[in-house]
Design a protein around this motif. Sequence first.
Motif, PDB file in Angstrom:
ATOM      1  N   GLU A  27       0.811  -1.322   0.056  1.00 59.42           N
ATOM      2  CA  GLU A  27      -0.044   0.134   0.063  1.00 59.42           C
ATOM      3  C   GLU A  27       0.840   1.390   0.005  1.00 59.42           C
ATOM      4  N   LYS A  28       2.165   1.202   0.614  1.00 63.57           N
ATOM      5  CA  LYS A  28       2.842   2.495   0.779  1.00 63.57           C
ATOM      6  C   LYS A  28       3.490   2.666  -0.604  1.00 63.57           C
ATOM      7  N   SER A  29       3.924   1.496  -1.265  1.00 62.61           N
ATOM      8  CA  SER A  29       4.565   1.522  -2.447  1.00 62.61           C
ATOM      9  C   SER A  29       3.405   2.199  -3.531  1.00 62.61           C
ATOM     10  N   ILE A  30       2.312   1.836  -3.554  1.00 63.05           N
ATOM     11  CA  ILE A  30       1.202   2.142  -4.254  1.00 63.05           C
ATOM     12  C   ILE A  30       0.967   3.679  -4.201  1.00 63.05           C
ATOM     13  N   LEU A  31       1.002   4.051  -2.679  1.00 57.65           N
ATOM     14  CA  LEU A  31       0.729   5.333  -2.573  1.00 57.65           C
ATOM     15  C   LEU A  31       2.049   6.341  -3.029  1.00 57.65           C
ATOM     16  N   LYS A  32       3.080   6.012  -3.029  1.00 56.78           N
ATOM     17  CA  LYS A  32       4.269   6.429  -3.539  1.00 56.78           C
ATOM     18  C   LYS A  32       4.283   6.586  -5.131  1.00 56.78           C
ATOM     19  N   GLU A  33       3.825   5.663  -5.652  1.00 56.89           N
ATOM     20  CA  GLU A  33       3.557   5.552  -7.227  1.00 56.89           C
ATOM     21  C   GLU A  33       2.578   6.627  -7.835  1.00 56.89           C
ATOM     22  N   ASN A  34       1.530   6.668  -6.882  1.00 63.00           N
ATOM     23  CA  ASN A  34       0.389   7.494  -7.285  1.00 63.00           C
ATOM     24  C   ASN A  34       0.801   8.858  -7.057  1.00 63.00           C
ATOM     25  N   SER A  35       1.420   9.330  -5.892  1.00 65.64           N
ATOM     26  CA  SER A  35       2.118  10.521  -5.698  1.00 65.64           C
ATOM     27  C   SER A  35       2.923  11.061  -6.888  1.00 65.64           C
TER      28      SER A  35
END
Length: 204
Positions: A27-35
């Motif tokens: 989830e943290k990785s997805i959040l970073k990618e979205n950012s």
Amino acid sequence: MKRILIGIVIAMAMILIYQSWNKGKVEKSILKENSMLIRQQIENVAKLIVTEGHFSEVYSYKDSQQLFGPYFTADKKALVVVNAEVSVAYDLNEINFEVDEATKTLRILHIPEPEIKISPDFEYYDVSADYFNPFSAEDYNKIKENVQASLLKKVKGSSLLKNAENRLISELSKFYILTNSLGWTLEYNNEIIKEGAIELFPSN
């Protein structure tokens, strides 16, 4: 048997802990990618939008000076035809924004004001002046200032400014589409945008 049960419980607990840790990491990785994706989109939009148009103006200039009282005057006049090329530009490199990963919010803090550039071409007709009241550099400067102010008023009341604003809205709508598709929130002027970039312009 008891040891086997304890071993199974410990193993299950470790699996759950690992799954929880791995899920959080994903989830943290997805959040970073979205950012990063949002920042990339803003960089792609960061450009100069220019809308151009043509305006014409016929300006009549008159000036009178009293000589020896109100019964004798020295007059000068000119008829001026002005053709102007006008451009309205938004420099989207000046957009100020904040990406808040904690709340999944893109906050647009500042949208640049339009830059209006007027390039007039003056043609003077029927220029006449009395000997005691000749044309001077001050007269020509006054004509240019008055024409510039008149043209600016025309531009602000014309469709050119609206067309430029529509082009800006079209670019900013990409922010709304992207944030909405990612489950993020778009915010401007302390308000959450729910229906698209058209609401990025606060009503006066």
